[in-house]
Write a protein that holds these residues in place. Structure first.
Motif, PDB file in Angstrom:
ATOM      1  N   LEU A   3       8.313 -10.871  -4.442  1.00  0.00           N
ATOM      2  CA  LEU A   3       7.237 -10.250  -6.124  1.00  0.00           C
ATOM      3  C   LEU A   3       8.480 -10.706  -7.074  1.00  0.00           C
ATOM      4  CD1 LEU A   3       6.897  -6.418  -4.285  1.00  0.00           C
ATOM      5  CD2 LEU A   3       5.199  -8.860  -4.420  1.00  0.00           C
ATOM      6  N   LYS A   4       7.629 -10.470  -8.343  1.00  0.00           N
ATOM      7  CA  LYS A   4       7.869 -11.214  -9.279  1.00  0.00           C
ATOM      8  C   LYS A   4       8.245  -9.387 -10.222  1.00  0.00           C
ATOM      9  CE  LYS A   4       8.602 -15.376  -8.933  1.00  0.00           C
ATOM     10  NZ  LYS A   4      10.041 -16.431  -9.328  1.00  0.00           N
ATOM     11  N   MET A   5       8.944  -8.779  -9.691  1.00  0.00           N
ATOM     12  CA  MET A   5       9.351  -6.889 -10.198  1.00  0.00           C
ATOM     13  C   MET A   5       9.666  -7.679 -11.643  1.00  0.00           C
ATOM     14  SD  MET A   5       8.530  -5.874  -7.580  1.00  0.00           S
ATOM     15  CE  MET A   5       8.821  -4.426  -8.259  1.00  0.00           C
ATOM     16  N   ALA A  13      11.790  -2.247  -3.714  1.00  0.00           N
ATOM     17  CA  ALA A  13       9.686  -3.071  -3.363  1.00  0.00           C
ATOM     18  C   ALA A  13       9.390  -4.265  -2.305  1.00  0.00           C
ATOM     19  CB  ALA A  13       9.261  -3.617  -4.277  1.00  0.00           C
ATOM     20  N   ARG A  14      10.222  -5.098  -2.439  1.00  0.00           N
ATOM     21  CA  ARG A  14      10.066  -6.766  -2.057  1.00  0.00           C
ATOM     22  C   ARG A  14      10.304  -6.325  -0.307  1.00  0.00           C
ATOM     23  NH1 ARG A  14      13.504  -8.295  -7.082  1.00  0.00           N
ATOM     24  NH2 ARG A  14      11.820  -9.507  -7.943  1.00  0.00           N
ATOM     25  N   GLU A  15      11.292  -5.764  -0.430  1.00  0.00           N
ATOM     26  CA  GLU A  15      11.881  -5.567   1.407  1.00  0.00           C
ATOM     27  C   GLU A  15      10.883  -3.889   1.729  1.00  0.00           C
ATOM     28  OE1 GLU A  15      13.657  -4.893  -1.242  1.00  0.00           O
ATOM     29  OE2 GLU A  15      14.659  -6.496  -0.770  1.00  0.00           O
ATOM     30  N   LYS A  16      10.179  -3.570   0.922  1.00  0.00           N
ATOM     31  CA  LYS A  16       9.399  -2.550   2.276  1.00  0.00           C
ATOM     32  C   LYS A  16       7.362  -3.017   1.934  1.00  0.00           C
ATOM     33  CE  LYS A  16      11.614   1.806   0.617  1.00  0.00           C
ATOM     34  NZ  LYS A  16      11.220   2.512  -0.883  1.00  0.00           N
ATOM     35  N   SER A  35       0.559  -1.819  -0.012  1.00  0.00           N
ATOM     36  CA  SER A  35      -0.148  -0.077   0.294  1.00  0.00           C
ATOM     37  C   SER A  35       0.600   0.895  -0.002  1.00  0.00           C
ATOM     38  CB  SER A  35      -0.721  -0.013   1.443  1.00  0.00           C
ATOM     39  OG  SER A  35      -0.399  -0.050   2.655  1.00  0.00           O
ATOM     40  N   ASN A  36       2.092   1.570   0.456  1.00  0.00           N
ATOM     41  CA  ASN A  36       3.286   2.617   0.673  1.00  0.00           C
ATOM     42  C   ASN A  36       4.682   1.867  -0.514  1.00  0.00           C
ATOM     43  OD1 ASN A  36       1.511   3.791   2.271  1.00  0.00           O
ATOM     44  ND2 ASN A  36       2.130   1.838   3.848  1.00  0.00           N
ATOM     45  N   VAL A  37       4.011   1.005  -1.250  1.00  0.00           N
ATOM     46  CA  VAL A  37       4.977   0.786  -2.257  1.00  0.00           C
ATOM     47  C   VAL A  37       4.564   0.375  -2.925  1.00  0.00           C
ATOM     48  CG1 VAL A  37       7.140  -0.538  -2.661  1.00  0.00           C
ATOM     49  CG2 VAL A  37       6.353  -0.152  -0.440  1.00  0.00           C
ATOM     50  N   ASP A  38       5.820   2.286  -4.149  1.00  0.00           N
ATOM     51  CA  ASP A  38       5.719   1.402  -5.654  1.00  0.00           C
ATOM     52  C   ASP A  38       5.921   0.070  -6.597  1.00  0.00           C
ATOM     53  OD1 ASP A  38       5.158   1.740  -8.819  1.00  0.00           O
ATOM     54  OD2 ASP A  38       6.200   3.791  -8.606  1.00  0.00           O
TER      55      ASP A  38
END
Length: 435
Positions: free
Chosen positions: A290-292, A273-276, A255-258
């Motif tokens: 996540l699969k980025m 993003a993965r860590e957040k 919710s707070n990550v792009d």
């Protein structure tokens, strides 16, 4: 002389006894004639399991008393007798029996035996149903709308505008369409970015986001996800299938990550993003990656599609857990079926790796050999949710553009029965857990 004889105290007493006996006979005869409609749900007795749910729902709309006989002949329905309901069973091709009250009482006595893993659940009202789906979608694009239509259970279509405008509290039950709540358009970019339907989907989503006051589609979808979460916390019943399950949970955790790359929202994703991710924000999953890669048709390591792809179709099955009807009525209701072994089916999200499922989530269906879960349930606030992996229970590997499934060919589908269990679930009279 006759009149005098008829008015003696002895004669009056005899007449009173005769009248009382007459009244008792009428009452007793009426009780014998009183009937119930038993809709059996076992494999041998029911010729159309799916439409049987529609009968139970329809009876509730007529204010008839409906009991769900958990684990009795596959989860049968016992319905107060009305000729209109009997006629409706005949019209819809649903197998049924008319039984006397005494026989119905005998069935309930059998069910009440402490040694019997059965229970009676009174259904109180027909739940008002909403399906979160864009207006352009056809019923066959989503297994839930397909089976609701087939079972003749009414529902309203709602989408982002209605959710943002707080229309959810008007409904008892919400199904989330095969949807991407992360704002990545299903990650179809690699294979379908030049397809006309994909371009239209993107254009429509961007237009809706702008009209509703959001600068990005991902921001709109996140707010939709949060409103659905609030609806559930307030006592709503949430059901979702396929990518509407993990993409929803991921959106809440991010919710707070792009997490969207530039082709989805016009700017790059957060490299960290993965860590957040905050797994505490979501319902079902944690400790996944996540699969980025924006060209990879996958959201995260939650999904077990690749594992199931390696399994021959005829061996791809999942099993339902056997719960105690008297002690755990909720999962018992959700697992009512005429078989405990159900053939698997694929989807963008086929099943869930057990290692990514939170410890407080109840697994109701699994493929034990593959260490995957197909059917899971949990509570959130005052509400409850159910996630079901896969796209279409009677279309093993459904592709974009495939023809709709003809449920006339699958009227006894155990996979579709699980969906309909969830539809009736909100109608159940609330019981306190015995544990």
């Amino acid at each position: 002389m006759i009149l005098k004889t008829m008015t003696t105290p002895q004669t009056k007493a005899l007449l009173s006894k005769t009248a009382l006996l007459f009244i008792l006979c009428i009452f007793f005869f009426g009780q014998i004639q009183a009937r119930k409609i038993l809709v059996p749900m076992d494999e041998d007795s029911q010729k159309n399991h799916l439409k049987a749910y529609g009968i139970a729902y329809w009876a509730l709309t007529k204010n008839a008393k409906v009991d769900w006989l958990l684990n009795y002949k596959g989860g049968s329905f016992l319905i107060e007798y009305y000729s209109e309901i009997e006629s409706e069973c005949t019209i819809r091709g649903v197998s049924y029996q008319t039984i006397a009250d005494a026989q119905a009482l005998s069935i309930k006595e059998e069910i009440s035996n402490p040694e019997a893993n059965m229970d009676v659940m009174r259904l109180e009202k027909a739940p008002k149903i909403a399906v979160y789906t864009p207006k352009g979608k056809q019923p066959w694009d989503d297994a839930v709308t397909l089976v609701l239509t087939y079972a003749e259970i009414p529902y309203d279509k709602i989408y982002d505008k209605e959710v943002i405008n707080d229309k959810l509290p008007e409904y008892d039950w919400l199904h989330m369409h095969h949807e991407d709540f992360t704002g990545q358009y299903g990650k179809f970019y690699a294979n379908y970015r030049n397809a006309s339907w994909y371009k239209k989907q993107v254009a429509d989503a961007e237009k809706d986001a702008k009209e509703l006051g959001f600068s990005k589609v991902s921001e709109l979808k996140l707010q939709v996800a949060k409103n659905i979460q609030e609806y559930t916390a307030g006592g709503g019943f949430l059901f979702s299938m396929c990518s509407g399950t993990d993409s929803y949970d991921i959106a809440l955790a991010a919710s707070n990550v792009d997490i969207c790359e530039y082709m989805y929202d016009g700017d790059p994703a957060d490299p960290n993003a993965r860590e957040k991710l905050n797994f505490d924000n979501s319902f079902a999953f944690y400790n996944y990656q996540l699969k980025m890669n924006p060209l990879e048709y996958e959201y995260s390591t939650i999904d077990a599609t690749r594992v199931h792809n390696k399994t021959p179709e005829e061996q791809d099955i999942f099993s339902l857990f056997d719960f105690s009807a008297k002690w755990d009525p909720v999962p018992t209701m959700l697992c009512q079926n005429h078989t405990n072994v159900i053939k698997g089916f694929m989807g963008q999200t086929t099943a869930y790796h057990k290692s990514t499922i939170k410890s407080d989530v109840l697994i109701m269906g699994e493929t034990k050999a593959l260490k995957t879960a197909k059917y899971i349930h949990g509570k959130y606030g005052k509400g409850q949710w159910t996630f079901y992996g896969g796209h279409d229970p009677e279309d093993y590997q459904h592709f974009v553009g495939d023809p709709p499934t003809d449920l006339d060919l699958h009227p006894n589908s155990p996979g579709y029965r699980l969906i309909l269990n969830n539809v009736l679930f909100p109608a159940a009279k609330k019981k306190k857990r015995k544990t």
